[in-house]
Design a protein around this motif. Structure first.
Motif, short mmCIF file in Angstrom:
data_model
loop_
_atom_site.label_atom_id
_atom_site.label_comp_id
_atom_site.label_asym_id
_atom_site.label_seq_id
_atom_site.Cartn_x
_atom_site.Cartn_y
_atom_site.Cartn_z
N TYR A 32 13.83 -10.14 -10.03
CA TYR A 32 14.79 -9.33 -10.58
C TYR A 32 14.93 -8.54 -10.72
O TYR A 32 15.80 -7.70 -10.10
CB TYR A 32 14.99 -11.16 -11.60
CG TYR A 32 16.02 -12.06 -11.26
CD1 TYR A 32 17.48 -11.56 -10.67
CD2 TYR A 32 15.28 -12.79 -11.84
CE1 TYR A 32 17.79 -12.43 -10.08
CE2 TYR A 32 16.66 -14.17 -11.33
CZ TYR A 32 18.08 -13.69 -10.89
OH TYR A 32 18.72 -14.91 -10.70
N LEU A 33 13.49 -7.93 -11.00
CA LEU A 33 13.61 -6.55 -11.07
C LEU A 33 13.26 -5.82 -9.95
O LEU A 33 13.27 -4.86 -9.79
CB LEU A 33 11.77 -6.14 -11.59
CG LEU A 33 11.88 -4.67 -12.17
CD1 LEU A 33 12.44 -3.99 -13.32
CD2 LEU A 33 9.72 -4.38 -12.54
N THR A 34 12.69 -5.75 -8.98
CA THR A 34 12.92 -6.01 -7.39
C THR A 34 14.65 -5.45 -7.04
O THR A 34 15.04 -4.92 -6.00
CB THR A 34 12.44 -6.60 -6.52
OG1 THR A 34 10.64 -6.60 -6.57
CG2 THR A 34 12.12 -6.15 -5.17
N LEU A 35 14.93 -6.93 -6.90
CA LEU A 35 17.20 -7.16 -6.76
C LEU A 35 17.37 -5.30 -7.57
O LEU A 35 18.09 -4.70 -7.54
CB LEU A 35 17.46 -8.21 -6.99
CG LEU A 35 17.41 -9.21 -6.06
CD1 LEU A 35 17.33 -10.53 -6.94
CD2 LEU A 35 17.67 -8.70 -5.02
N LEU A 36 16.89 -5.30 -9.08
CA LEU A 36 17.39 -4.68 -9.98
C LEU A 36 17.50 -3.10 -9.46
O LEU A 36 17.71 -2.15 -9.49
CB LEU A 36 17.04 -5.27 -11.43
CG LEU A 36 18.15 -4.56 -12.74
CD1 LEU A 36 19.77 -5.05 -12.81
CD2 LEU A 36 17.50 -4.50 -13.89
N GLN A 37 16.29 -3.05 -8.95
CA GLN A 37 15.57 -1.36 -9.48
C GLN A 37 16.61 -1.18 -7.52
O GLN A 37 16.69 0.66 -7.97
CB GLN A 37 14.24 -1.37 -9.12
CG GLN A 37 13.72 -1.64 -7.71
CD GLN A 37 12.08 -2.17 -8.03
OE1 GLN A 37 11.77 -1.50 -9.06
NE2 GLN A 37 11.57 -2.00 -6.92
N SER A 83 18.19 -8.57 4.08
CA SER A 83 16.80 -9.28 3.30
C SER A 83 16.92 -8.46 2.48
O SER A 83 16.07 -9.37 1.61
CB SER A 83 16.01 -9.66 4.32
OG SER A 83 15.60 -8.65 5.26
N LEU A 84 17.10 -7.67 1.83
CA LEU A 84 16.38 -6.71 0.59
C LEU A 84 16.85 -7.20 -0.35
O LEU A 84 16.41 -7.19 -1.41
CB LEU A 84 17.00 -4.85 1.04
CG LEU A 84 16.29 -4.93 2.20
CD1 LEU A 84 16.57 -2.66 1.44
CD2 LEU A 84 14.54 -4.55 1.70
N TRP A 85 18.44 -7.85 -0.49
CA TRP A 85 19.18 -8.80 -1.57
C TRP A 85 18.83 -10.51 -1.10
O TRP A 85 18.15 -10.80 -2.04
CB TRP A 85 20.66 -8.70 -0.91
CG TRP A 85 21.69 -9.49 -1.54
CD1 TRP A 85 21.37 -10.45 -0.74
CD2 TRP A 85 22.05 -9.01 -2.52
NE1 TRP A 85 22.89 -11.64 -2.06
CE2 TRP A 85 22.74 -10.19 -3.43
CE3 TRP A 85 22.11 -8.05 -3.60
CZ2 TRP A 85 24.01 -9.95 -4.83
CZ3 TRP A 85 23.21 -7.80 -4.63
CH2 TRP A 85 24.23 -9.09 -5.02
N SER A 86 18.35 -10.98 0.65
CA SER A 86 18.61 -11.80 0.17
C SER A 86 16.90 -12.95 0.16
O SER A 86 17.03 -13.94 -0.38
CB SER A 86 19.38 -12.95 1.99
OG SER A 86 18.08 -11.93 2.31
N ALA A 87 16.04 -11.87 0.56
CA ALA A 87 14.67 -12.63 0.13
C ALA A 87 14.32 -12.35 -1.31
O ALA A 87 13.68 -13.61 -1.84
CB ALA A 87 13.54 -11.51 1.11
#
Length: 461
Positions: free
Chosen positions: A140-145, A95-99
């Motif tokens: 997107y920043l959450t995903l990128l970091q 879910s860290l990726w999918s959410a």
């Protein structure tokens, strides 16, 4: 997926999830196609509200806590996160990726389709689209970091994350896309935020809406964080200073007023202070379900503060004295027994210290950076008086000033998810057990499998 009520205007919206599927001629019960959903303002606002909620699901909870669990602030039971030994096949972390992508997908619907279908005031449409761009940028920043290979280590050409800017209408394989570069993702985040800043209001008129919906200040602050992570220090300073302009945000007098104790009396609907540029107003959730909460379980005592971190505060620092409740070993920033505290995502001290750090990188030892540092530091000593007022003579080099600012960030922003990323972007290990080739999380294996290898795994896994 948990559902919440979200206070997004002058009234509390009773949210109904409005699913979109352009491919269906006969829509299932309780769904709406985009032409209906986005035609009128009330249903558009409902859908935007649900998109904010999906953003909270993506950016609060585990995604919020892991920055401190992995960086020597608090301890946690999951040592795979601490040591970087996560199995890409484990669904525990999927879910860290999918959410974030679920929130991004809904934001994409608003951005791309609202101008096509809306039959209400275009100036209002522009604000809603700007809010969706803020949400997309934040996710997107959450995903990128987390997943960008070297995204925080000044490696712009390495793999970032897939950059999806159109709504995903169902899987048939043709919509698979590879990972964009870190630079491409950073560029898109700033493009979204620049466009959002142009249309967002600076002032929403009341404290609740000002803090819980996107504004010019919040978008500028997020852009400053983005540039700091990308090591674009001149732009980070400019955005941070723009976020602070207009005097819309003020430091609270002390930590007791900023973080009142909700453990003895969990009343709900806690005020959002003028120190918050953006927050999730979870305390306004009136659901009776316990699992409809912010997902941050500090109040349950699951993540105790590490003694070494607690001992790092200076004598008389009220952040240490007020950090833990005197009668109970839980973190003061999150004390609600139902886990319904509001969740701060951008606070004024972060923006001030971002400006201070960025200016120290570009201008060396300078009076503005020192003044901002002093203001944040002094707020922690309202009872005894600040033990030292910094001047230029305290810092022999710009590096010494930056080191002191980073320490202030660690103290001030503890339990708000920054420690891991501040360490990595300054070429330091978040903790001694985490190897450098595991700073980025592994991409969930099912993403690689379903795209037949189009999406590549991070090195080291």
């Amino acid at each position: 997926m948990k559902k919440y009520r979200y206070h997004i205007s002058l009234f509390t919206l009773l949210l109904a999830l409005c699913a979109c599927n352009k491919q269906l001629d006969l829509k299932p019960e309780n769904t709406m196609v985009e032409a209906e959903l986005l035609k009128n303002e009330p249903t558009t606002v409902n859908y935007l509200a649900d998109t904010y909620i999906r953003m909270m699901n993506a950016c609060a909870g585990n995604n919020y806590i892991l920055g401190d669990v992995t960086a020597g602030i608090v301890s946690g039971y999951d040592q795979d996160i601490v040591k970087g030994t996560i199995d890409p096949k484990s669904e525990s972390y999927a879910s860290l990726w999918s959410a974030p992508y679920l929130a991004i997908n809904q934001a994409n619907v608003i951005i791309a389709q609202l101008p096509r279908w809306a039959q209400f005031d275009k100036s209002k449409q522009a604000v809603y689209i700007a809010e969706a761009k803020f949400i997309r940028a934040f996710c997107y920043l959450t995903l990128l970091q987390l997943y960008g290979n070297g995204a925080l280590q000044n490696k712009p050409d390495n793999m970032g994350v897939p950059l999806r800017l159109g709504a995903f209408d169902g899987y048939d394989g043709s919509q698979n896309i590879p990972r964009a570069t870190n630079k491409e993702v950073y560029t898109q985040i700033l493009k979204d935020l620049d466009e959002a800043i142009a249309d967002l209001p600076a002032n929403r008129g009341d404290a609740l809406n000002q803090a819980s919906r996107a504004t010019k200040g919040a978008a500028n602050a997020l852009a400053s964080r983005t540039c700091l992570y990308a090591r674009q220090y001149d732009k980070a300073a400019a955005y941070a200073q723009a976020a602070m302009a207009g005097n819309y945000y003020q430091l609270q007098l002390n930590f007791w007023t900023l973080w009142p104790d909700h453990n003895k009396q969990s009343t709900g609907s806690y005020p959002l202070s003028s120190e918050l540029l953006f927050a999730f107003p979870e305390s306004y959730n009136k659901s009776s379900k316990f699992n409809d909460n912010n997902g941050i379980y500090y109040a349950a005592g699951y993540y105790p503060v590490l003694p070494d971190f607690l001992a790092s505060y200076g004598a008389g620092d009220e952040r240490k004295d007020s950090l833990m409740l005197s009668y109970k070993n839980i973190i003061r920033k999150f004390t609600d027994t139902n886990t319904r505290d509001n969740v701060p995502m951008i606070r004024l001290p972060e923006v001030m210290l971002t400006a201070a750090e960025a200016l120290a990188h570009t201008q060396g030892v300078n009076s503005t950076s020192i003044s901002l540092l002093n203001q944040v530091y002094a707020r922690a000593y309202t009872k005894t008086g600040v033990p030292h007022v910094y001047t230029a003579v305290d810092f022999a080099t710009p590096a010494a000033l930056i080191t002191r600012i980073l320490q202030e960030r660690r103290w001030e922003l503890a339990f708000e998810g920054f420690a891991r990323f501040d360490a990595i972007r300054n070429d330091m290990a978040p903790n001694p057990q985490l190897p450098a080739n595991r700073y980025a999380f592994p991409v969930p294996q099912h993403e690689i499998d379903i795209t037949q290898g189009l999406i590549k795994q991070n090195p080291g896994y």
